[in-house]
Design a protein around this motif. Structure first.
Motif: not given
Length: 647
Positions: A136-151, A466-474
């Protein structure tokens, strides 16, 4: 410190004169990357106090042979600890052995000690006590990483029972099944005479385990591990748990421990004494290095790897070659560290890439630059300034020259993030470097930003691309957060406006220079690529389409690096589904495939044009309305950049 090879496994022996030795059992996956520097420092500290130490890679991990996906890994990992104990006893002649394991390594150490019998001591640092909780800890780490800008824009892995992934490392069903069945109170009845447990994660389970061990008549000491959180951070930010390591040293040199070690611990208890011990140890080890490399071993059919020393032992690396080299004078590939990660690379990318290239007849060297991995000097901390220092480029150049000394025609560099920066500067001035693929390069030049403690004094990557922010604006949920006041839109708007203004200024300056032959401002960035072009270095900048490094590229060289087209041997490629640190399976395949194609079509026979990277259309990946909105925003962004930028 010297390399050792045993039964397809790779390790480091830290010699010392004493009757008691230690086998370090590393954690799994990303935990091992984060704590690699710390575990090495622990080994050095113990050896400096008279305890020989062996640290090694489990099968299918690190530099060892095999893959984590192969069946029977759990059994092989326990057996490898037992073999490491036998090797330490045979090599050093120690009378007593202590197993010291971190996280999953602590669990494996307890199970191996139970099977071995006769183990004097067991040290468990935040051991995994529940296999189900660990999954469960590993799965939580993966979900957390998916939310990071680097992902951003990475391809998420399906939720499946076939494996559990965190930060690119996987535990497969066979291993997971074995892990779920583990119960240390049942499976490790009396693992050692003495046990030390440091844990602050699961007090109830640790209390039960300690009580169980005491019922078995063992001497058990329990301490808190308050530094755990700072120790388990990513490799650049990981802090050495000084208090925990001191507790381990004291415990090992205690009344029931090693009198020789206790005497050395007392003599070197101060900071100066510790430094003297380590300095003497390093000096002695350097004297042991009579040649530049040791015997290689077969890591898979047709592939041999050899641990090597460069520059008199200051740098370490793994030289990977095909058994039958059809063209000994062909270029070799040089892989440098990604940030502060050891030579194996994030998600073991460098190991997988090296062996994949070897199967195609291409030799490679994955090297630890000075101060990283297993190279010298050994450091308690690494800063951003150190990662981006010119000494790193000097070390990479030294490694390239080493490859030419082995008979290769030159070195083709592969670097990611900070490694791409090192590769860029090494390629711009080292004749031995004839090609480079620089992945997600963040900076072309670097100004020191860290204080005397190695901490950045200015915000690093305060805003995403900038592309991250343009994408977020959608995304409607982003606007909902702004309306609710949960996040501010004005700072982002100001930042985007400043970026577009900077690009406008850079474009205008470039046009004035090209028309009037006037130099405006600093040209350090352009000089780097001019030097690459003049030397004939085939160079490719490879970016994920939403990577933050694109900002730096477009700031100096226009939209999508258009102004680099004037240099014939320099190209820029953008690839979707490619996260910043190349952790996801799709991103790893993108990088390896691109590098293989670049190498084959640039340095192989025929020298044919490189195939283009297939890019999935937006409308195929996003909803129709989402795609239309994103395309409209990108068009507005291009207009703000002046739609006639230099071609």
């Amino acid at each position: 410190m010297r390399p050792v090879l045993f039964d397809g496994r790779f390790g480091w022996l830290h010699p010392a004169e004493g009757p008691g030795g230690v086998v370090l059992c590393s954690p799994f996956g990303y935990d091992a990357l984060c704590t690699y520097r710390g575990m090495r420092r622990l080994a050095e500290r113990l050896a400096a106090h008279g305890m020989p130490v062996l640290r090694f890679d489990y099968p299918g991990t690190g530099d060892a042979a095999g893959e984590a996906s192969e069946p029977g890994r759990w059994r092989a990992w326990i057996d490898s600890i037992k073999q490491a104990v036998a090797l330490l006893r045979e090599t050093t002649g120690v009378e007593r052995v202590t197993l010291c394991g971190l996280r999953l390594g602590g669990t494996l150490a307890a199970l191996a000690a139970q099977e071995l019998g006769g183990v004097d001591g067991l040290v468990m640092l935040a051991p995994v006590l529940s296999g189900k909780n660990y999954q469960r800890e590993l799965r939580a780490h993966y979900r957390k990483w998916l939310l990071m800008p680097a992902a951003m824009d990475c391809e998420a892995e399906p939720d499946t029972d076939a494996f559990v992934e965190a930060y690119g490392f996987r535990l497969y069903s066979d291993t997971l099944e074995s892990l779920r069945a583990v119960d240390l109170r049942r499976d490790a009845v009396r693992p050692a005479e003495r046990v030390l447990v440091l844990d602050s994660l699961d007090p109830a389970r640790v209390d039960a385990l300690v009580a169980h061990y005491r019922e078995q008549g063992m001497q058990v000491e329990r301490q808190t591990f308050d530094e755990y959180g700072k120790f388990m951070m990513e490799s650049l930010d990981s802090e050495i748990p000084q208090a925990a390591f001191q507790s381990i040293e004291d415990w090992l040199a205690g009344a029931a421990g090693d009198p020789v070690a206790r005497e050395r611990l007392t003599a070197g208890s101060g900071a100066d004494g510790m430094a003297d011990c380590l300095a003497g140890q390093v000096s002695g080890h350097m004297a042991e290095r009579l040649d530049d490399h040791t015997t290689g071993h077969i890591v898979e059919p047709g592939v041999v790897e050899t641990p090597v020393w460069l520059e008199g032992g200051r740098m370490s690396g793994i030289y990977c070659v095909p058994v039958s080299r059809s063209d000994a004078e062909a270029p070799a590939v040089l892989m440098v560290n990604t940030g502060a990660v050891s030579r194996i690379g994030n998600a073991r990318l460098s190991v997988r890439c090296a062996r994949r290239l070897a199967r195609q007849g291409i030799a490679s060297l994955r090297v630890d630059l000075g101060g990283l991995g297993d190279s010298q000097p050994s450091l308690d901390a690494v800063s951003l300034d150190a990662l981006y220092a010119q000494t790193g480029a000097d070390d990479a150049a030294c490694a390239a020259r080493w490859l030419t000394a082995q008979g290769h025609r030159g070195a083709v560099l592969l670097g990611i993030c900070a490694g791409a920066f090192v590769g860029l500067h090494a390629a711009s001035r080292e004749p031995a470097v004839i090609g480079a693929v620089l992945v997600n390069l963040q900076k072309f030049t670097w100004q020191n930003i860290c204080d005397e403690h190695g901490k950045p004094t200015v915000p690093v990557a305060a805003f995403g691309s900038t592309r991250n922010y343009l994408r977020s604006m959608c995304q409607p949920r982003k606007w909902l957060r702004v309306v609710r006041g949960q996040t501010g839109g004005l700072p982002v708007a100001r930042e985007l406006a400043a970026r577009f203004a900077a690009r406008f200024g850079a474009t205008l300056a470039d046009r004035i220079e090209r028309i009037c032959a006037m130099q405006l401002g600093s040209k350090d960035e352009q000089r780097l690529f001019t030097a690459l072009h003049a030397r004939g270095v085939h160079t490719r900048l490879f970016y994920g389409v939403l990577d933050e490094g694109v900002e730096e590229l477009e700031r100096y060289f226009g939209a999508r690096g258009a102004r680099l087209r004037r240099f014939g041997r320099i190209g820029v490629t953008f690839c979707e589904r490619t996260d910043h640190a190349i952790l996801s399976a799709r991103a790893q395949e993108n990088v390896m495939s691109y590098f293989e194609n670049f190498f084959a079509h640039t340095f192989g026979e025929g020298h044919q044009p490189e195939p283009s990277i297939a890019v999935e259309p937006l409308h195929a990946r996003l909803g129709w309305r989402h795609a239309r909105a994103t395309q409209w925003l990108l068009k507005r962004a291009r207009a703000l950049r002046l739609s006639g930028e230099a071609q």
